[in-house]
Structures are given as structure tokens and as C-alpha cells.
Design an enzyme around this catalytic site. Structure first.
Site, PDB file in Angstrom:
ATOM      1  CG  HIS A  40      35.044  29.617  29.237  1.00 39.83           C
ATOM      2  ND1 HIS A  40      36.156  29.146  29.895  1.00 39.83           N
ATOM      3  CD2 HIS A  40      34.512  28.542  28.596  1.00 39.83           C
ATOM      4  CE1 HIS A  40      36.287  27.838  29.663  1.00 39.83           C
ATOM      5  NE2 HIS A  40      35.305  27.459  28.888  1.00 39.83           N
ATOM      6  CD  GLN A  93      37.432  22.487  26.128  1.00 43.42           C
ATOM      7  OE1 GLN A  93      36.289  22.249  25.758  1.00 43.42           O
ATOM      8  NE2 GLN A  93      37.753  22.636  27.398  1.00 43.42           N
ATOM      9  CB  SER A 137      35.904  23.607  30.617  1.00 39.58           C
ATOM     10  OG  SER A 137      36.995  22.903  30.078  1.00 39.58           O
ATOM     11  CB  CYS A 189      39.639  28.184  35.633  1.00 39.30           C
ATOM     12  SG  CYS A 189      41.222  27.727  34.884  1.00 39.30           S
TER      13      CYS A 189
END
Length: 118
Positions: A112, A86, A109, A68
Site C-alpha cells: 500500500h 492491520q 493484504s 481495494c
């Protein structure tokens, strides 16, 4: 920051299933397109263990390996409210106490780990 907002930092590892297969670290997506979801999750689990044990610092790791653009801020996403991220990311962040680090969270994405900072 309003009372219904949170602040968080995260480390994102993109993989073959990520909606955008490029990042500041991998502009052409060469690594991302060959990284499986399982590999991304395994990397994050090891990173999370190192952070929790005190071997690594969240912001340092985020700066070095997060896919990111928030990496340049040590993973800091700033403050956000409901409906801005999200859904799985939002739910995981709101469930954390300040200073806590999430388990692996999967979104469109990528994978995480999230640390709630406020």
C-alpha cells in the site's frame, strides 16, 4: 470522528503473497497470482513519485488501479481507530501528518501507499 481516530485513503496492489488473491479489478486473480511482491512495490514507488511530483492525483490513481474496493471512493477508507486495521497499516497511518503520503507499507493484504486525510 472521535479524537483518537484518523481518516485515510490508500492504494493497494495485491501480489502472489497476498492473503486473498482476487479483487474487483481481477476477480479471478489472474494478474495478482503472477505479480511478485517486488513488482507491486516497484509499481507503488513509481505511482507515489508521480503523486508527490503533482503528475498524478491520489484519488484518480486509486480509482483506476487500487485492488481495494475503496477504489470506487478514490481510495477513501473513512475514519478508523486503533485496532481496526492491520498493525503495519495502522502504525503507518498514525505516524503520518494530515496530507502526507506514506512510503510503501506491507500487510497481509498486499503493498500500500497511504495518505492521511484527517
Amino acid at each position: 470522528m472521535s479524537s483518537n481516530q484518523v481518516r485515510a485513503s490508500h492504494i493497494l496492489i495485491k501480489h502472489q503473497g497476498s492473503r486473498r488473491k482476487a479483487s474487483w479489478r481481477d476477480p479471478e486473480g489472474r494478474v495478482i497470482t503472477t505479480t511478485t511482491k517486488e513488482t507491486a512495490i516497484a509499481q507503488l514507488k513509481a505511482i507515489r513519485d508521480d503523486i508527490i511530483s503533482g503528475k498524478s492525483k491520489f484519488s484518480d490513481v486509486a480509482s483506476q488501479i487500487s485492488d481495494c474496493s475503496s477504489a470506487k471512493r478514490g481510495g477513501d477508507l473513512g475514519s478508523f481507530g486503533k485496532g481496526q486495521m492491520q498493525k503495519p497499516f495502522e502504525e503507518a497511518t498514525y505516524a503520518l501528518k494530515v496530507g502526507e503520503i506514506s512510503e510503501i507499507v506491507e500487510t497481509d493484504s498486499g503493498a500500500h501507499i497511504i495518505m492521511r486525510t484527517a
